[in-house]
Design a protein around this motif. Structure first.
Motif, PDB file in Angstrom:
ATOM      1  N   THR A 140      -8.356  -6.376  -8.019  1.00 15.48           N
ATOM      2  CA  THR A 140      -7.822  -7.373  -7.097  1.00 15.48           C
ATOM      3  C   THR A 140      -8.099  -6.938  -5.666  1.00 15.48           C
ATOM      4  O   THR A 140      -7.927  -5.772  -5.323  1.00 15.48           O
ATOM      5  CB  THR A 140      -6.300  -7.538  -7.291  1.00 15.48           C
ATOM      6  N   GLU A 141      -8.536  -7.877  -4.814  1.00 13.41           N
ATOM      7  CA  GLU A 141      -8.716  -7.592  -3.396  1.00 13.41           C
ATOM      8  C   GLU A 141      -7.369  -7.729  -2.683  1.00 13.41           C
ATOM      9  O   GLU A 141      -6.708  -8.759  -2.790  1.00 13.41           O
ATOM     10  CB  GLU A 141      -9.691  -8.580  -2.758  1.00 13.41           C
ATOM     11  N   PHE A 142      -6.981  -6.704  -1.957  1.00 15.57           N
ATOM     12  CA  PHE A 142      -5.759  -6.739  -1.165  1.00 15.57           C
ATOM     13  C   PHE A 142      -6.119  -6.669   0.317  1.00 15.57           C
ATOM     14  O   PHE A 142      -6.914  -5.829   0.735  1.00 15.57           O
ATOM     15  CB  PHE A 142      -4.830  -5.586  -1.541  1.00 15.57           C
TER      16      PHE A 142
ATOM     17  N   LEU B 113      -9.508   3.621  -1.647  1.00 20.35           N
ATOM     18  CA  LEU B 113      -9.095   2.283  -2.073  1.00 20.35           C
ATOM     19  C   LEU B 113     -10.056   1.243  -1.485  1.00 20.35           C
ATOM     20  O   LEU B 113      -9.798   0.647  -0.443  1.00 20.35           O
ATOM     21  CB  LEU B 113      -7.653   2.011  -1.639  1.00 20.35           C
ATOM     22  N   GLU B 114     -11.158   1.024  -2.167  1.00 23.08           N
ATOM     23  CA  GLU B 114     -12.178   0.114  -1.670  1.00 23.08           C
ATOM     24  C   GLU B 114     -11.754  -1.353  -1.772  1.00 23.08           C
ATOM     25  O   GLU B 114     -12.380  -2.224  -1.160  1.00 23.08           O
ATOM     26  CB  GLU B 114     -13.486   0.334  -2.427  1.00 23.08           C
ATOM     27  N   ASN B 115     -10.705  -1.626  -2.539  1.00 23.95           N
ATOM     28  CA  ASN B 115     -10.206  -3.000  -2.691  1.00 23.95           C
ATOM     29  C   ASN B 115      -9.097  -3.320  -1.705  1.00 23.95           C
ATOM     30  O   ASN B 115      -8.427  -4.356  -1.821  1.00 23.95           O
ATOM     31  CB  ASN B 115      -9.698  -3.228  -4.117  1.00 23.95           C
ATOM     32  N   LEU B 116      -8.891  -2.458  -0.703  1.00 22.07           N
ATOM     33  CA  LEU B 116      -7.828  -2.650   0.274  1.00 22.07           C
ATOM     34  C   LEU B 116      -8.403  -2.635   1.685  1.00 22.07           C
ATOM     35  O   LEU B 116      -9.024  -1.656   2.113  1.00 22.07           O
ATOM     36  CB  LEU B 116      -6.783  -1.537   0.126  1.00 22.07           C
TER      37      LEU B 116
ATOM     38  N   ALA C 170      -2.610  -1.818  -4.698  1.00 22.50           N
ATOM     39  CA  ALA C 170      -4.072  -1.705  -4.705  1.00 22.50           C
ATOM     40  C   ALA C 170      -4.537  -0.637  -5.682  1.00 22.50           C
ATOM     41  O   ALA C 170      -5.585  -0.777  -6.315  1.00 22.50           O
ATOM     42  CB  ALA C 170      -4.585  -1.400  -3.301  1.00 22.50           C
ATOM     43  N   SER C 171      -3.759   0.423  -5.824  1.00 19.69           N
ATOM     44  CA  SER C 171      -4.117   1.480  -6.773  1.00 19.69           C
ATOM     45  C   SER C 171      -3.854   1.047  -8.221  1.00 19.69           C
ATOM     46  O   SER C 171      -4.536   1.494  -9.136  1.00 19.69           O
ATOM     47  CB  SER C 171      -3.347   2.761  -6.464  1.00 19.69           C
TER      48      SER C 171
END
Length: 218
Positions: free
Chosen positions: A61-63, A85-88, A55-56
């Motif tokens: 990418t959305e995880f 981590l806003e995408n996790l 994620a970092s």
């Protein structure tokens, strides 16, 4: 297996190590070779070592981490927020039938099916959550695993793998092909893991399946 109790007393760094630090690099190779992927889900994510690392590295990418343990999901959410981590994201859910109706470009499940009674139903359900044109990656107990695990496991660790040791949840590649109507291909070969002598890589199969055509309604 009481997974909340397990994670309340677990050393997360140790859990991640046991799953294999190289697993992050392997999945990154898969992302680079078969992607790009907009949405990635890890089912049975545990402490989320792979997810936090990737994620970092892939902020666009959305995880999504999915696990049966409310404890580990709560801890993972806190750690993701602390790291910005806003995408996790993380959610509580469980195989063999996930409650979510979401689909993902990549559904990844490693070191999880060993603890699921109805592995055939679980594989079919995982594949159903793959978006059209996406991929499923699974690590699973094959018919040779009971003998391998019998030699490898000792003490309390044997209790966690009772289904595998009894041969109750093993799958063959033909079973997976029948579950998904798709040919499984070797993930370890795809990510150049053949030289890795760790137990997970050397002793348990891992495959990927591509979904083509129009995905049915969940």
């Amino acid at each position: 297996m009481d997974w909340d109790e397990f994670y309340r007393n677990a050393d997360y760094d140790r859990c991640i190590y046991l799953r294999g630090e190289a697993m992050v690099d392997y999945l990154e190779r898969f992302l680079e070779r078969f992607g790009p992927f907009e949405r990635v889900a890890s089912v049975g994510c545990g402490p989320g070592g792979v997810l936090f690392a990737l994620a970092s590295r892939y902020p666009d990418t959305e995880f999504h981490g999915i696990d049966i343990s409310e404890q580990v999901v709560a801890d993972n959410r806190e750690r993701a927020a602390e790291r910005g981590l806003e995408n996790l994201t993380f959610a509580v859910d469980a195989l063999p039938a996930l409650e979510t109706d979401e689909r993902f470009d990549l559904v990844y499940s490693a070191a999880t099916l060993f603890f699921v009674p109805d592995t055939a139903a679980a594989v079919a359900d995982l594949y159903a959550h793959v978006a059209d044109g996406g991929y499923l990656v699974i690590n699973y107990p094959d018919p040779e695993c009971p003998a391998r695990f019998d030699q490898w496991l000792e003490g309390r660790r044997r209790e966690a793998f009772d289904l595998v040791l009894a041969g109750e949840n093993v799958l063959s590649s033909a079973d997976i092909r029948e579950c998904c109507d798709t040919e499984p291909r070797d993930y370890w070969d795809a990510v150049d893991a053949a030289e890795d002598e760790s137990f997970l890589v050397a002793k348990t199969p891992m495959v990927y399946l591509e979904k083509s055509g129009t995905a049915p309604e969940l």
